[in-house]
Motif scaffolding. Sequence first.
Motif, PDB file in Angstrom:
ATOM      1  N   ALA A 119       2.854 -72.274  17.569  1.00 32.62           N
ATOM      2  CA  ALA A 119       4.076 -73.061  17.788  1.00 32.62           C
ATOM      3  C   ALA A 119       5.302 -72.305  17.283  1.00 32.62           C
ATOM      4  O   ALA A 119       6.369 -72.326  17.912  1.00 32.62           O
ATOM      5  CB  ALA A 119       3.960 -74.409  17.083  1.00 32.62           C
ATOM      6  N   ILE A 120       5.149 -71.615  16.151  1.00 34.83           N
ATOM      7  CA  ILE A 120       6.249 -70.803  15.614  1.00 34.83           C
ATOM      8  C   ILE A 120       6.554 -69.647  16.560  1.00 34.83           C
ATOM      9  O   ILE A 120       7.712 -69.346  16.855  1.00 34.83           O
ATOM     10  CB  ILE A 120       5.901 -70.280  14.203  1.00 34.83           C
ATOM     11  N   VAL A 121       5.491 -68.988  17.045  1.00 36.17           N
ATOM     12  CA  VAL A 121       5.653 -67.881  17.993  1.00 36.17           C
ATOM     13  C   VAL A 121       6.356 -68.363  19.262  1.00 36.17           C
ATOM     14  O   VAL A 121       7.264 -67.707  19.778  1.00 36.17           O
ATOM     15  CB  VAL A 121       4.282 -67.250  18.344  1.00 36.17           C
ATOM     16  N   ASP A 122       5.932 -69.527  19.769  1.00 32.28           N
ATOM     17  CA  ASP A 122       6.537 -70.090  20.984  1.00 32.28           C
ATOM     18  C   ASP A 122       8.037 -70.321  20.795  1.00 32.28           C
ATOM     19  O   ASP A 122       8.850 -69.968  21.668  1.00 32.28           O
ATOM     20  CB  ASP A 122       5.873 -71.422  21.340  1.00 32.28           C
ATOM     21  N   HIS A 123       8.385 -70.903  19.669  1.00 33.56           N
ATOM     22  CA  HIS A 123       9.794 -71.215  19.402  1.00 33.56           C
ATOM     23  C   HIS A 123      10.626 -69.932  19.323  1.00 33.56           C
ATOM     24  O   HIS A 123      11.727 -69.847  19.888  1.00 33.56           O
ATOM     25  CB  HIS A 123       9.910 -72.010  18.098  1.00 33.56           C
ATOM     26  N   LYS A 239       3.534 -63.682  24.810  1.00 35.39           N
ATOM     27  CA  LYS A 239       3.503 -64.451  23.564  1.00 35.39           C
ATOM     28  C   LYS A 239       3.100 -65.910  23.752  1.00 35.39           C
ATOM     29  O   LYS A 239       2.655 -66.561  22.798  1.00 35.39           O
ATOM     30  CB  LYS A 239       4.873 -64.376  22.882  1.00 35.39           C
ATOM     31  N   CYS A 240       3.264 -66.437  24.971  1.00 32.39           N
ATOM     32  CA  CYS A 240       3.031 -67.867  25.209  1.00 32.39           C
ATOM     33  C   CYS A 240       2.012 -68.068  26.334  1.00 32.39           C
ATOM     34  O   CYS A 240       1.939 -67.278  27.269  1.00 32.39           O
ATOM     35  CB  CYS A 240       4.336 -68.566  25.598  1.00 32.39           C
ATOM     36  N   VAL A 241       1.227 -69.151  26.229  1.00 27.77           N
ATOM     37  CA  VAL A 241       0.230 -69.449  27.259  1.00 27.77           C
ATOM     38  C   VAL A 241       0.927 -69.783  28.577  1.00 27.77           C
ATOM     39  O   VAL A 241       2.120 -70.103  28.611  1.00 27.77           O
ATOM     40  CB  VAL A 241      -0.684 -70.627  26.837  1.00 27.77           C
ATOM     41  N   ASP A 242       0.170 -69.724  29.680  1.00 28.37           N
ATOM     42  CA  ASP A 242       0.736 -69.875  31.029  1.00 28.37           C
ATOM     43  C   ASP A 242       1.565 -71.150  31.207  1.00 28.37           C
ATOM     44  O   ASP A 242       2.631 -71.131  31.808  1.00 28.37           O
ATOM     45  CB  ASP A 242      -0.385 -69.868  32.081  1.00 28.37           C
ATOM     46  N   LYS A 243       1.067 -72.261  30.680  1.00 28.68           N
ATOM     47  CA  LYS A 243       1.730 -73.549  30.921  1.00 28.68           C
ATOM     48  C   LYS A 243       2.989 -73.738  30.071  1.00 28.68           C
ATOM     49  O   LYS A 243       3.785 -74.646  30.317  1.00 28.68           O
ATOM     50  CB  LYS A 243       0.753 -74.701  30.672  1.00 28.68           C
ATOM     51  N   LYS A 244       3.173 -72.883  29.074  1.00 27.83           N
ATOM     52  CA  LYS A 244       4.324 -73.020  28.172  1.00 27.83           C
ATOM     53  C   LYS A 244       5.551 -72.358  28.784  1.00 27.83           C
ATOM     54  O   LYS A 244       5.492 -71.228  29.258  1.00 27.83           O
ATOM     55  CB  LYS A 244       3.989 -72.381  26.820  1.00 27.83           C
ATOM     56  N   PHE A 245       6.670 -73.071  28.783  1.00 29.68           N
ATOM     57  CA  PHE A 245       7.950 -72.574  29.300  1.00 29.68           C
ATOM     58  C   PHE A 245       7.820 -72.093  30.745  1.00 29.68           C
ATOM     59  O   PHE A 245       8.344 -71.035  31.123  1.00 29.68           O
ATOM     60  CB  PHE A 245       8.493 -71.455  28.407  1.00 29.68           C
ATOM     61  N   LYS A 246       7.128 -72.879  31.543  1.00 31.05           N
ATOM     62  CA  LYS A 246       6.846 -72.497  32.926  1.00 31.05           C
ATOM     63  C   LYS A 246       8.119 -72.339  33.751  1.00 31.05           C
ATOM     64  O   LYS A 246       8.245 -71.421  34.560  1.00 31.05           O
ATOM     65  CB  LYS A 246       5.926 -73.541  33.562  1.00 31.05           C
ATOM     66  N   LYS A 247       9.087 -73.244  33.547  1.00 30.06           N
ATOM     67  CA  LYS A 247      10.334 -73.183  34.317  1.00 30.06           C
ATOM     68  C   LYS A 247      11.108 -71.896  34.013  1.00 30.06           C
ATOM     69  O   LYS A 247      11.675 -71.270  34.914  1.00 30.06           O
ATOM     70  CB  LYS A 247      11.210 -74.402  34.014  1.00 30.06           C
ATOM     71  N   SER A 248      11.120 -71.509  32.754  1.00 32.02           N
ATOM     72  CA  SER A 248      11.827 -70.280  32.366  1.00 32.02           C
ATOM     73  C   SER A 248      11.155 -69.060  32.975  1.00 32.02           C
ATOM     74  O   SER A 248      11.831 -68.140  33.475  1.00 32.02           O
ATOM     75  CB  SER A 248      11.858 -70.146  30.839  1.00 32.02           C
TER      76      SER A 248
END
Length: 277
Positions: A119-123, A239-248
């Motif tokens: 979660a920290i990495v994602d942010h 750094k983030c899984v496929d479903k994370k920040f998909k729009k970006s």
Amino acid sequence: YEKISVTQAKIDTQLPKYQELIEGLEISAGSPKYLPQARSNMQVLAKAQADLSDHLTRLVVEVASLKRLQPSTAGQLKLLKSLLRSKYEFYQENMFNFRDLKRRLGDMTPTEVLDEIQAIVDHQAINSAYISTKQLGLEALLLADKHKFGPKIAQVLASVEGVVEEELQLSIKQNKEDWEQHQLQVQEFVKRCLKGSSHRFVRPSRRLTKAHGTKYVSQFLSERCEIVVTQIYLQLCAKCVDKKFKKSKEALQSAQLQLLENQNQGATTVGTESTIG
């Protein structure tokens, strides 16, 4: 080549530090007195992991850019092939070690702690993507204004920035941070980066600008923006899984295609010299 050497040096420095963090990590699950230390460890570890991932991705993009070179002799071609091979071998070896360290971390760390580290990495990842996209867009706008050509590239990047900003806002809200304060900090950071040339993404050659003017600058801007957007996209994916920040991710991919199309439309090459960082 100098940029690649700098990136390699960062990987050589960062990988042992990441290894030390993992080997020294002691997380006492369920023990309240160790909780603050564990959270501090998680933040340090998450930053080290994100930084190393960024360096490895940057190396791939920088090495790939060497393929744009056009050797004029058989000797130069042989040298380029040898250079590419050695750089990809360096990447493969270090990526293998990085993945192995992440696997070791997963083996010894509770799932809830791994989730918090991610979660920290994602942010950090979406924040970095936002800052980079914002700065790149402003650089494109400043160059278009200075050299009197259309703001098409800046408009493409502004569209991406808007999408990334929305997903960053959600992340800021989830982390219970102040969005307005964060915006002020980002603006101040980008302003500092734009003051000098050393921290800019796009630095056209003065010699080629003087020789070819607007045509060279607009072409170089398009090429450089495509490389940087690709790097931002790959770093976010790494750094983030496929479903994370998909729009970006989709917005960055779309911008990449638009920038490539823009290059193809104005395809005459006027020079390759630059001082890009």
